[in-house]
Motif scaffolding. Structure first.
Motif, mmCIF file in Angstrom:
data_model
loop_
_atom_site.group_PDB
_atom_site.id
_atom_site.type_symbol
_atom_site.label_atom_id
_atom_site.label_comp_id
_atom_site.label_asym_id
_atom_site.label_seq_id
_atom_site.Cartn_x
_atom_site.Cartn_y
_atom_site.Cartn_z
ATOM 1 N N LYS A 9 0.713 -1.281 -0.060
ATOM 2 C CA LYS A 9 0.051 0.008 -0.050
ATOM 3 C C LYS A 9 0.896 1.222 -0.068
ATOM 4 O O LYS A 9 0.599 2.249 -0.606
ATOM 5 C CB LYS A 9 -0.884 0.065 1.164
ATOM 6 C CG LYS A 9 -1.796 1.059 1.210
ATOM 7 C CD LYS A 9 -2.917 1.349 2.149
ATOM 8 C CE LYS A 9 -3.617 -0.063 2.885
ATOM 9 N NZ LYS A 9 -4.320 -0.093 3.944
ATOM 10 N N ALA A 10 1.804 1.140 0.851
ATOM 11 C CA ALA A 10 2.761 2.538 0.818
ATOM 12 C C ALA A 10 3.456 2.694 -0.508
ATOM 13 O O ALA A 10 3.811 3.685 -0.990
ATOM 14 C CB ALA A 10 3.889 2.251 2.056
ATOM 15 N N ASN A 15 4.180 5.664 -5.291
ATOM 16 C CA ASN A 15 4.245 5.525 -6.940
ATOM 17 C C ASN A 15 3.180 6.233 -7.558
ATOM 18 O O ASN A 15 3.633 7.126 -8.592
ATOM 19 C CB ASN A 15 3.829 4.068 -7.477
ATOM 20 C CG ASN A 15 4.573 3.883 -8.580
ATOM 21 O OD1 ASN A 15 5.671 4.294 -8.901
ATOM 22 N ND2 ASN A 15 3.903 3.241 -9.562
ATOM 23 N N MET A 16 2.096 6.627 -7.150
ATOM 24 C CA MET A 16 1.004 7.688 -7.275
ATOM 25 C C MET A 16 1.335 9.045 -7.198
ATOM 26 O O MET A 16 1.347 9.760 -8.030
ATOM 27 C CB MET A 16 -0.444 7.273 -6.744
ATOM 28 C CG MET A 16 -1.003 5.952 -7.275
ATOM 29 S SD MET A 16 -2.511 5.486 -6.557
ATOM 30 C CE MET A 16 -3.395 6.997 -6.216
ATOM 31 N N THR A 21 6.451 7.046 -11.735
ATOM 32 C CA THR A 21 7.554 6.816 -12.126
ATOM 33 C C THR A 21 8.505 5.940 -11.237
ATOM 34 O O THR A 21 9.661 5.475 -11.651
ATOM 35 C CB THR A 21 8.463 8.077 -12.239
ATOM 36 O OG1 THR A 21 8.468 8.623 -10.764
ATOM 37 C CG2 THR A 21 7.582 8.809 -13.230
ATOM 38 N N LEU A 22 8.258 5.417 -10.319
ATOM 39 C CA LEU A 22 9.046 4.543 -9.227
ATOM 40 C C LEU A 22 8.839 3.225 -9.798
ATOM 41 O O LEU A 22 9.892 2.485 -9.640
ATOM 42 C CB LEU A 22 8.521 4.625 -7.701
ATOM 43 C CG LEU A 22 8.564 6.041 -7.351
ATOM 44 C CD1 LEU A 22 7.950 6.184 -5.570
ATOM 45 C CD2 LEU A 22 9.918 6.693 -7.342
ATOM 46 N N GLN A 88 13.467 -1.501 -7.233
ATOM 47 C CA GLN A 88 13.098 -0.911 -8.672
ATOM 48 C C GLN A 88 12.792 0.584 -8.255
ATOM 49 O O GLN A 88 13.383 1.354 -8.930
ATOM 50 C CB GLN A 88 11.866 -1.452 -9.359
ATOM 51 C CG GLN A 88 11.596 -0.962 -10.487
ATOM 52 C CD GLN A 88 10.110 -1.571 -11.070
ATOM 53 O OE1 GLN A 88 9.416 -0.951 -11.651
ATOM 54 N NE2 GLN A 88 10.017 -2.972 -10.907
ATOM 55 N N ALA A 89 12.126 0.903 -7.199
ATOM 56 C CA ALA A 89 11.765 2.275 -7.057
ATOM 57 C C ALA A 89 12.839 2.998 -6.636
ATOM 58 O O ALA A 89 13.421 4.173 -7.162
ATOM 59 C CB ALA A 89 10.780 2.287 -5.561
ATOM 60 N N VAL A 90 13.976 2.445 -5.632
ATOM 61 C CA VAL A 90 15.195 2.910 -5.232
ATOM 62 C C VAL A 90 16.042 3.046 -6.498
ATOM 63 O O VAL A 90 16.703 4.567 -6.601
ATOM 64 C CB VAL A 90 15.988 2.163 -4.272
ATOM 65 C CG1 VAL A 90 17.371 2.741 -4.106
ATOM 66 C CG2 VAL A 90 15.235 2.190 -3.190
#
Length: 99
Positions: A9-10, A15-16, A21-22, A88-90
């Motif tokens: 959820k976090a 991401n939203m 883009t994350l 992936q986000a990092v």
């Protein structure tokens, strides 16, 4: 495994917030599908732990421990998938900061 749901959820919320883009959409959707499996995994774990309390024989114990092993593998896989999304986000953030 409420923690896994909260992590997802976090990440989804972040991401939203950052314009998707994350984490790519396909990975979010795949993980959403994975998260939906958590209640079944929790049920399997609860049943397994309950059966372990009532086992008398070594053969039955060995079979039940194998079942527990399978449940733990599923739990580990769920967290590993979440870990991949965080990586992936990092990575995407790092690339963006370097530009």
């Amino acid at each position: 495994m409420r923690e896994a749901e909260e992590i997802f959820k976090a990440i989804t919320s972040l991401n939203m917030k950052y314009g998707h883009t994350l984490v790519i959409k396909e990975d979010i959707e795949e993980e959403r599908s994975n998260i939906e499996e958590l209640p079944d995994i929790n049920k399997r774990l609860a049943k397994c732990l309950c059966r372990l309390e009532n086992i008398d024989g070594k053969k039955e114990l060995a079979l039940e421990l194998l079942e527990l092993h399978g449940v733990l593998v599923d739990i580990e896989w769920q967290y590993d998938q979440l870990h991949d999304i965080v990586r992936q986000a990092v990575s995407n953030l790092t690339e963006e900061l370097e530009e």
